[in-house]
Scaffold this motif. Structure first.
Motif, PDB file in Angstrom:
ATOM      1  N   SER A  21       0.983  -1.427  -0.017  1.00  0.00           N
ATOM      2  CA  SER A  21       0.118  -0.220   0.086  1.00  0.00           C
ATOM      3  C   SER A  21       0.870   1.189   0.009  1.00  0.00           C
ATOM      4  O   SER A  21       0.606   2.229  -0.648  1.00  0.00           O
ATOM      5  N   PRO A  34      -5.155   2.637  -8.407  1.00  0.00           N
ATOM      6  CA  PRO A  34      -4.654   2.824  -7.205  1.00  0.00           C
ATOM      7  C   PRO A  34      -5.600   3.049  -6.135  1.00  0.00           C
ATOM      8  O   PRO A  34      -5.488   2.402  -4.906  1.00  0.00           O
ATOM      9  N   VAL A  35      -6.615   3.922  -6.139  1.00  0.00           N
ATOM     10  CA  VAL A  35      -7.605   4.154  -5.104  1.00  0.00           C
ATOM     11  C   VAL A  35      -8.124   2.741  -4.941  1.00  0.00           C
ATOM     12  O   VAL A  35      -8.582   2.400  -3.553  1.00  0.00           O
ATOM     13  N   VAL A  38      -5.810   0.487  -3.018  1.00  0.00           N
ATOM     14  CA  VAL A  38      -5.264   0.673  -1.463  1.00  0.00           C
ATOM     15  C   VAL A  38      -6.838   0.546  -0.641  1.00  0.00           C
ATOM     16  O   VAL A  38      -6.495   0.111   0.430  1.00  0.00           O
ATOM     17  N   CYS A  39      -7.909   0.558  -1.250  1.00  0.00           N
ATOM     18  CA  CYS A  39      -9.189   0.449  -0.326  1.00  0.00           C
ATOM     19  C   CYS A  39      -9.338  -0.982  -0.333  1.00  0.00           C
ATOM     20  O   CYS A  39      -9.656  -1.557   1.073  1.00  0.00           O
ATOM     21  N   ALA A  42      -6.884  -2.151   2.427  1.00  0.00           N
ATOM     22  CA  ALA A  42      -7.507  -1.693   3.742  1.00  0.00           C
ATOM     23  C   ALA A  42      -8.487  -2.908   4.256  1.00  0.00           C
ATOM     24  O   ALA A  42      -8.557  -3.385   5.439  1.00  0.00           O
ATOM     25  N   PHE A  71     -15.477  -3.112   7.729  1.00  0.00           N
ATOM     26  CA  PHE A  71     -14.606  -2.832   6.480  1.00  0.00           C
ATOM     27  C   PHE A  71     -15.191  -3.161   5.059  1.00  0.00           C
ATOM     28  O   PHE A  71     -14.781  -2.622   4.263  1.00  0.00           O
ATOM     29  N   LEU A  74     -17.180   0.390   4.644  1.00  0.00           N
ATOM     30  CA  LEU A  74     -16.372   1.494   4.674  1.00  0.00           C
ATOM     31  C   LEU A  74     -15.375   1.773   3.411  1.00  0.00           C
ATOM     32  O   LEU A  74     -15.081   2.684   3.091  1.00  0.00           O
ATOM     33  N   ALA A  75     -14.699   0.603   3.350  1.00  0.00           N
ATOM     34  CA  ALA A  75     -13.670   0.625   2.409  1.00  0.00           C
ATOM     35  C   ALA A  75     -14.318   0.812   0.999  1.00  0.00           C
ATOM     36  O   ALA A  75     -13.864   1.976   0.296  1.00  0.00           O
ATOM     37  N   LEU A  77     -17.215   2.445   0.584  1.00  0.00           N
ATOM     38  CA  LEU A  77     -17.559   3.753   0.587  1.00  0.00           C
ATOM     39  C   LEU A  77     -16.527   4.883   0.340  1.00  0.00           C
ATOM     40  O   LEU A  77     -16.892   5.892  -0.295  1.00  0.00           O
ATOM     41  N   ILE A  78     -15.396   4.672   0.924  1.00  0.00           N
ATOM     42  CA  ILE A  78     -14.374   5.378   0.941  1.00  0.00           C
ATOM     43  C   ILE A  78     -13.964   5.599  -0.681  1.00  0.00           C
ATOM     44  O   ILE A  78     -13.476   6.595  -1.014  1.00  0.00           O
TER      45      ILE A  78
END
Lengths: 94, 201
Positions: A21, A34-35, A38-39, A42, A71, A74-75, A77-78
């Motif tokens: 990450s 990448p987004v 990375v999510c 996580a 997770f 939220l992941a 959603l982020i």
């Protein structure tokens, strides 16, 4: 029973995912891939901690489901909020 | 790497199938309350970022990524230590449990040291909580998390004292599991703080 081999394997995997990450942060400035990666990293790390370090793997009931949902909800959603800020602006403007 | 991990994971899931969740419902309500508080701040961060794209595009590059990375590795390792401590107590090995919990406290102290260094590094670079809205959220989230680490260290310290006094054994160690769950919650929150503040651009 939490066995030693399992805990060491999970710990090493968590460290590896974290380093990947951080590497992503260095090599790519922005962009959807990448987004998403990375999510996803996580979410994977959250699942590993909840299942194997907390010790909820295979345990039936709402506690495990709700911890994993934290997770799994939220992941993504982020990631969505990061990739589609114009939607966030539309939803939060008076 | 994957084969090294896959078989123990499948074995653990099968072993746990008939096991109860660690700690008790009061601890899980507290954990969920804390997780919810941080989730709300993550959502606030998403909204503020959407309205201030330039500030948030520059923000992560102005932070000390090495400090964030080291603290992530430290917290993951501390969660590993707590899990080893609980595993030792499940086998009735109180002294070994104390060693692992002591390791957790040391790593917690190292986390605080790295965070202090990071805040000084920011100050030397001219950044503080009033620099812009990115740094306001950065300081609010990370300092709030730091306070939770302090509470977690007190909780682990109390669990160590009770272990030393012989209050826990292989069958009865719910208090230790509660302290461990709180510490894992601190790690879980940081798993999302790290990408949100340091990684995503």
């Amino acid at each position: 029973m939490l066995n030693r081999e399992l805990l060491v394997s999970v710990w090493l995997l968590l460290l590896a995912v974290t380093l990947i990450s951080a590497l992503l942060a260095d090599v790519s400035a922005s962009g959807a891939v990448p987004v998403l990666l990375v999510c996803a990293a996580a979410a994977i790390k959250g699942k590993l901690v909840v299942e194997y370090l907390v010790g909820l793997a295979g345990v039936k009931g709402a506690i495990r489901r709700s911890m994993l949902a934290y997770f799994y909800v939220l992941a993504p959603l982020i990631a969505l909020g990061w990739l589609f800020p114009e939607v966030v602006i539309r939803l939060t403007s008076l | 790497m994957l084969s090294l991990v896959a078989s123990p994971l499948a074995l653990a899931a099968a072993e746990n199938a008939s096991r109860r969740a660690p700690a008790n419902i009061a601890v899980w309500i507290l954990v969920w309350a804390e997780l919810t508080e941080f989730a709300l701040f993550f959502l606030v961060l998403l909204v503020v970022r959407a309205h201030n794209p330039d500030v948030f595009a520059a923000g992560p590059g102005q932070l000390n990524t090495l400090a964030g990375l080291v603290n992530t590795l430290l917290l993951l390792t501390s969660s590993f230590c707590v899990a080893r401590g609980v595993a030792a107590m499940q086998q009735g090995r109180a002294r070994r449990c104390l060693h692992w919990l002591g390791g957790t406290l040391l790593i917690g102290a190292a986390y605080l040291g790295v965070k202090g260094w990071e805040y000084q590094w920011n100050a030397a670079a001219g950044f503080d909580s009033r620099t812009n809205v990115f740094f306001t959220l950065y300081y609010y989230l990370t300092f709030n998390h730091l306070l939770h680490v302090l509470v977690g260290m007190c909780t682990i310290g109390w669990a160590m004292a009770r272990t030393h006094w012989g209050h826990f054994n292989a069958r009865e160690h719910e208090g230790l599991e509660g302290a461990a769950c709180y510490w894992h919650m601190i790690d879980l929150v940081w798993i999302l703080i790290f990408p949100l503040l340091y990684v995503l651009r």
